[in-house]
Design a protein around this motif. Sequence first.
Motif, PDB file in Angstrom:
ATOM      1  N   ARG A 101      -4.937  10.735   1.728  1.00  0.00           N
ATOM      2  CA  ARG A 101      -4.044  11.477   2.840  1.00  0.00           C
ATOM      3  C   ARG A 101      -4.600  11.495   4.181  1.00  0.00           C
ATOM      4  NH1 ARG A 101      -6.074  15.106  -0.633  1.00  0.00           N
ATOM      5  NH2 ARG A 101      -7.227  17.090   0.033  1.00  0.00           N
ATOM      6  N   PHE A 104      -4.436   7.699   5.496  1.00  0.00           N
ATOM      7  CA  PHE A 104      -3.056   7.507   6.124  1.00  0.00           C
ATOM      8  C   PHE A 104      -2.857   8.452   7.346  1.00  0.00           C
ATOM      9  CE2 PHE A 104       1.658   8.188   5.646  1.00  0.00           C
ATOM     10  CZ  PHE A 104       1.925   6.927   5.971  1.00  0.00           C
ATOM     11  N   ALA A 105      -3.216   9.633   7.308  1.00  0.00           N
ATOM     12  CA  ALA A 105      -2.978  10.460   8.649  1.00  0.00           C
ATOM     13  C   ALA A 105      -3.319   9.761   9.735  1.00  0.00           C
ATOM     14  CB  ALA A 105      -3.437  11.938   8.289  1.00  0.00           C
TER      15      ALA A 105
END
Length: 336
Positions: A101, A104-105
Motif C-alpha cells: 500500500r 502504490f500510494a
Amino acid sequence: MHSAVHAWSEAGWTAIAAAAACALILSLLLATGLAWRLATDVPNYRSLHTRPTPRIGGWGIVPVCVAAVLWRAPSLWFVALVAGGLAAMSQIDDRNGLPARVRFAAHVMAVAALLILYPAAYPWWLVVGVGFLMLWLINLYNFMDGADGLAGGMSLFGFGAYTVAALVSAHPAPALAVSGAAVAGAALGFLFLNFHPAKLFLGDAGSIPLGFLAGALGYWGWRDGVWPIWFPALVFSPFIADASVTLLKRLLRREKFWEAHREHYYQRMVRLGVGHARTAVRWYVVMLAGAMLALYALGRTGWQQWAIFAAWYGVLACLGIVIDLRWQSFQVASEK
C-alpha cells in the motif's frame, strides 16, 4: 522539423553517448563488492537465475537519466525529479521491504502530481484513464524485469522510438527527444552488464522509475500533440501485452496476482529451453518491429493508425497462443 533536427544535432548525440558511457561506468562500479551489501537477489523457486546477483542496477541508469534531463531538457525537470524520488523509495523497498500500500500510494501521488501540475486539454475522464494506464505501466515494468536483458532492451527500443517520433512529428519536441535519447543511451550502457549472463539486475530502483518515465514521457508527448494517444501503447506493446494477459489469467484463477511468479510469457520461454540470451534476442526483434510499426503509423490517417494498432496487438496475441500451446505440450510431456 528541420529546426528540431538541428537542435537535436547539438544535444541529442551528446546525450546518447554521455548517458551510455556514464551508465556503463556506474554499472561496472555497482557490480563490485559494494553492490552485494546493498541488495542481492538470491535465487528461489520462482527465479529464473541460478546464482545470487546484485539488484541495484537501477542506480546505473536513473541518476544518469535525471542528470541528462536536468542538463539538456530542463522543461522536464519535474519528471526527472519524480523518477529520482521513486528510485530512492524503491531502493528502500529492495533493501528492507515496504508494504504494497505504501509503494502504490507513492505511485499514485507521482502520477497525480504530474497530471495536476501539467494538465492536458482533454476531457477529465480521458485524462484519468490515461493516469490509470500510467500506473499500470509503472507496475508492469517491474513485473517484466525478470530475465537477463529484457527490461533494459525494452528501454532501449521504447525510448529510442520516443526520440525519433519527437523529431519527425508534425509538432517536434527537441526536449522530449533528448530525454528519450538519454534514457535509451543509459539503457544501452546498462545492458553490457545485464545481458546474459547478467552480472547486475535492474531491481525495483530501476524498473519502477523506468516505468514512470515511459508513462510520463508518453503522456507529455500526447499532451503537447507530438503523438497520438495510441503511440506509447504501441511502442511498449510487448511489455503491456505480456503483463496484462498474465495478470488477467491470474485474476481469473483467483491467484494473488501481486506475488512473484513464473507465468509470464518470457518466463515460459526461458523455462521451455529457449534460454535467457535467445529469449532476449527474440523479444528484441518483436520490440524493434513494434517500434518501427509505431513510427510508420504516425504518418497514416486516423483510422489507419488504429487499424495498425489493433493488427499488431493481434499479432502479439497469436505469438502468445503459440507459446501457450508449446507450454501445454511441455507440461504434458513432463508429467509422463
